[in-house]
Write a protein that holds these residues in place. Structure first.
Motif, PDB file in Angstrom:
ATOM      1  N   LYS A  99       2.933   5.823   7.695  1.00  0.00           N
ATOM      2  CA  LYS A  99       4.376   5.675   7.821  1.00  0.00           C
ATOM      3  C   LYS A  99       4.727   5.150   9.212  1.00  0.00           C
ATOM      4  O   LYS A  99       5.548   4.243   9.359  1.00  0.00           O
ATOM      5  CB  LYS A  99       5.042   7.036   7.602  1.00  0.00           C
ATOM      6  CG  LYS A  99       6.015   7.031   6.453  1.00  0.00           C
ATOM      7  CD  LYS A  99       6.574   8.414   6.257  1.00  0.00           C
ATOM      8  CE  LYS A  99       8.051   8.353   5.961  1.00  0.00           C
ATOM      9  NZ  LYS A  99       8.609   9.696   5.766  1.00  0.00           N
ATOM     10  N   ALA A 100       4.086   5.734  10.210  1.00  0.00           N
ATOM     11  CA  ALA A 100       4.344   5.331  11.587  1.00  0.00           C
ATOM     12  C   ALA A 100       3.934   3.876  11.789  1.00  0.00           C
ATOM     13  O   ALA A 100       4.636   3.098  12.435  1.00  0.00           O
ATOM     14  CB  ALA A 100       3.586   6.236  12.548  1.00  0.00           C
ATOM     15  N   ALA A 101       2.796   3.508  11.222  1.00  0.00           N
ATOM     16  CA  ALA A 101       2.285   2.143  11.375  1.00  0.00           C
ATOM     17  C   ALA A 101       3.210   1.130  10.707  1.00  0.00           C
ATOM     18  O   ALA A 101       3.397   0.025  11.204  1.00  0.00           O
ATOM     19  CB  ALA A 101       0.885   2.040  10.784  1.00  0.00           C
ATOM     20  N   GLU A 102       3.776   1.514   9.585  1.00  0.00           N
ATOM     21  CA  GLU A 102       4.657   0.598   8.861  1.00  0.00           C
ATOM     22  C   GLU A 102       5.946   0.301   9.618  1.00  0.00           C
ATOM     23  O   GLU A 102       6.495  -0.775   9.528  1.00  0.00           O
ATOM     24  CB  GLU A 102       5.026   1.193   7.491  1.00  0.00           C
ATOM     25  CG  GLU A 102       4.040   0.805   6.430  1.00  0.00           C
ATOM     26  CD  GLU A 102       4.435   1.331   5.054  1.00  0.00           C
ATOM     27  OE1 GLU A 102       5.313   2.215   4.980  1.00  0.00           O
ATOM     28  OE2 GLU A 102       3.838   0.870   4.081  1.00  0.00           O
ATOM     29  N   SER A 103       6.423   1.299  10.350  1.00  0.00           N
ATOM     30  CA  SER A 103       7.692   1.103  11.039  1.00  0.00           C
ATOM     31  C   SER A 103       7.506   0.617  12.476  1.00  0.00           C
ATOM     32  O   SER A 103       8.472   0.286  13.150  1.00  0.00           O
ATOM     33  CB  SER A 103       8.505   2.397  11.012  1.00  0.00           C
ATOM     34  OG  SER A 103       7.726   3.452  11.522  1.00  0.00           O
ATOM     35  N   LYS A 104       6.251   0.588  12.906  1.00  0.00           N
ATOM     36  CA  LYS A 104       5.983   0.168  14.282  1.00  0.00           C
ATOM     37  C   LYS A 104       6.085  -1.358  14.408  1.00  0.00           C
ATOM     38  O   LYS A 104       5.401  -2.072  13.699  1.00  0.00           O
ATOM     39  CB  LYS A 104       4.575   0.633  14.689  1.00  0.00           C
ATOM     40  CG  LYS A 104       4.346   0.611  16.189  1.00  0.00           C
ATOM     41  CD  LYS A 104       3.010   1.258  16.553  1.00  0.00           C
ATOM     42  CE  LYS A 104       1.831   0.415  16.126  1.00  0.00           C
ATOM     43  NZ  LYS A 104       0.534   1.052  16.351  1.00  0.00           N
ATOM     44  N   ILE A 130      -2.279  -0.893   8.838  1.00  0.00           N
ATOM     45  CA  ILE A 130      -2.142  -0.309   7.496  1.00  0.00           C
ATOM     46  C   ILE A 130      -3.482  -0.408   6.755  1.00  0.00           C
ATOM     47  O   ILE A 130      -3.931   0.547   6.130  1.00  0.00           O
ATOM     48  CB  ILE A 130      -1.059  -1.051   6.678  1.00  0.00           C
ATOM     49  CG1 ILE A 130       0.206  -1.234   7.498  1.00  0.00           C
ATOM     50  CG2 ILE A 130      -0.814  -0.356   5.343  1.00  0.00           C
ATOM     51  CD1 ILE A 130       1.174  -0.095   7.508  1.00  0.00           C
ATOM     52  N   TYR A 131      -4.085  -1.574   6.848  1.00  0.00           N
ATOM     53  CA  TYR A 131      -5.380  -1.758   6.197  1.00  0.00           C
ATOM     54  C   TYR A 131      -6.408  -0.764   6.730  1.00  0.00           C
ATOM     55  O   TYR A 131      -7.195  -0.195   5.981  1.00  0.00           O
ATOM     56  CB  TYR A 131      -5.905  -3.182   6.432  1.00  0.00           C
ATOM     57  CG  TYR A 131      -5.544  -4.124   5.323  1.00  0.00           C
ATOM     58  CD1 TYR A 131      -6.016  -3.928   4.026  1.00  0.00           C
ATOM     59  CD2 TYR A 131      -4.732  -5.230   5.553  1.00  0.00           C
ATOM     60  CE1 TYR A 131      -5.674  -4.798   3.008  1.00  0.00           C
ATOM     61  CE2 TYR A 131      -4.381  -6.108   4.541  1.00  0.00           C
ATOM     62  CZ  TYR A 131      -4.858  -5.887   3.265  1.00  0.00           C
ATOM     63  OH  TYR A 131      -4.529  -6.735   2.254  1.00  0.00           O
ATOM     64  N   ILE A 164       0.860  -1.179   0.000  1.00  0.00           N
ATOM     65  CA  ILE A 164       0.000   0.000   0.000  1.00  0.00           C
ATOM     66  C   ILE A 164       0.896   1.228   0.000  1.00  0.00           C
ATOM     67  O   ILE A 164       1.697   1.407   0.911  1.00  0.00           O
ATOM     68  CB  ILE A 164      -0.946  -0.014   1.212  1.00  0.00           C
ATOM     69  CG1 ILE A 164      -1.883  -1.226   1.102  1.00  0.00           C
ATOM     70  CG2 ILE A 164      -1.762   1.265   1.295  1.00  0.00           C
ATOM     71  CD1 ILE A 164      -2.615  -1.578   2.355  1.00  0.00           C
ATOM     72  N   PRO A 165       0.785   2.016  -1.036  1.00  0.00           N
ATOM     73  CA  PRO A 165       1.724   3.135  -1.142  1.00  0.00           C
ATOM     74  C   PRO A 165       1.470   4.217  -0.098  1.00  0.00           C
ATOM     75  O   PRO A 165       0.343   4.525   0.244  1.00  0.00           O
ATOM     76  CB  PRO A 165       1.471   3.682  -2.545  1.00  0.00           C
ATOM     77  CG  PRO A 165       0.113   3.231  -2.899  1.00  0.00           C
ATOM     78  CD  PRO A 165      -0.181   1.987  -2.122  1.00  0.00           C
TER      79      PRO A 165
END
Ligand SMILES: [Zn+2]
Ligand SMILES: [Zn+2]
Length: 155
Positions: free
Chosen positions: A33-38, A53-54, A4-5
């Motif tokens: 962004k925060a969710a992806e790196s968490k 992310i979803y 998901i971009p």
């Protein structure tokens, strides 16, 4: 896992009205962004890593859907531009316009082969029905795809 971009490069300048909604979209991007790196808490199963992310992707698509179809805040041109630039999930929004799918959480949940037994995802079962059939309390009734707790239209 679908990608998901979260970052965008614009091919064309955004249509008029974009600056009005840009702060909200920027907030979504920051959250994604925060969710992806968490990192996922240690005691949670791996499939839960994409839930956040979803959820954010869903919320952002919902936002675009609302401001165009419900609030009529943006032009068709801007709406199309947003979808072309992947701010919203075009296919998901198309489903929301259909009866029975108004609250659909993600496309995975209606692709039968993706779910456990090739049956309807648990989150598509109306909560009222679920209570009757799943008397054993404490059972996790969230779906594995996106963590949805129920998105049947009657809920
Ligand atoms: Zn759902
Ligand atoms: Zn589901």
């Amino acid at each position: 896992m679908p990608k998901i971009p979260t970052k965008y490069k614009f091919k064309k300048r955004p249509p008029n009205g974009f600056s009005k909604i840009e702060p909200t979209l920027a907030k979504f991007s920051a959250k994604m962004k925060a969710a992806e790196s968490k990192p996922l808490p240690l005691n949670r199963p791996k499939h839960e890593s994409t839930w956040e992310i979803y959820k954010l992707n869903h919320q952002r698509s919902r936002y675009i859907f609302e401001i165009y179809y419900k609030k009529k805040m943006i032009s068709r041109e801007l709406y199309d531009w947003l979808l072309t630039n992947k701010f919203g999930d075009k296919e998901l929004i198309a489903k929301w316009k259909k009866k029975g799918y108004e609250n659909l959480c993600c496309l995975k949940c209606i692709q039968a082969k993706e779910t456990n037994q090739g049956t309807t995802c648990i989150c598509r079962v109306p909560r009222a029905t679920l209570k009757e059939t799943q008397k054993d309390k404490g059972k996790d009734t969230r779906c594995v795809n996106c963590g949805c707790r129920g998105c049947a239209s009657s809920d």
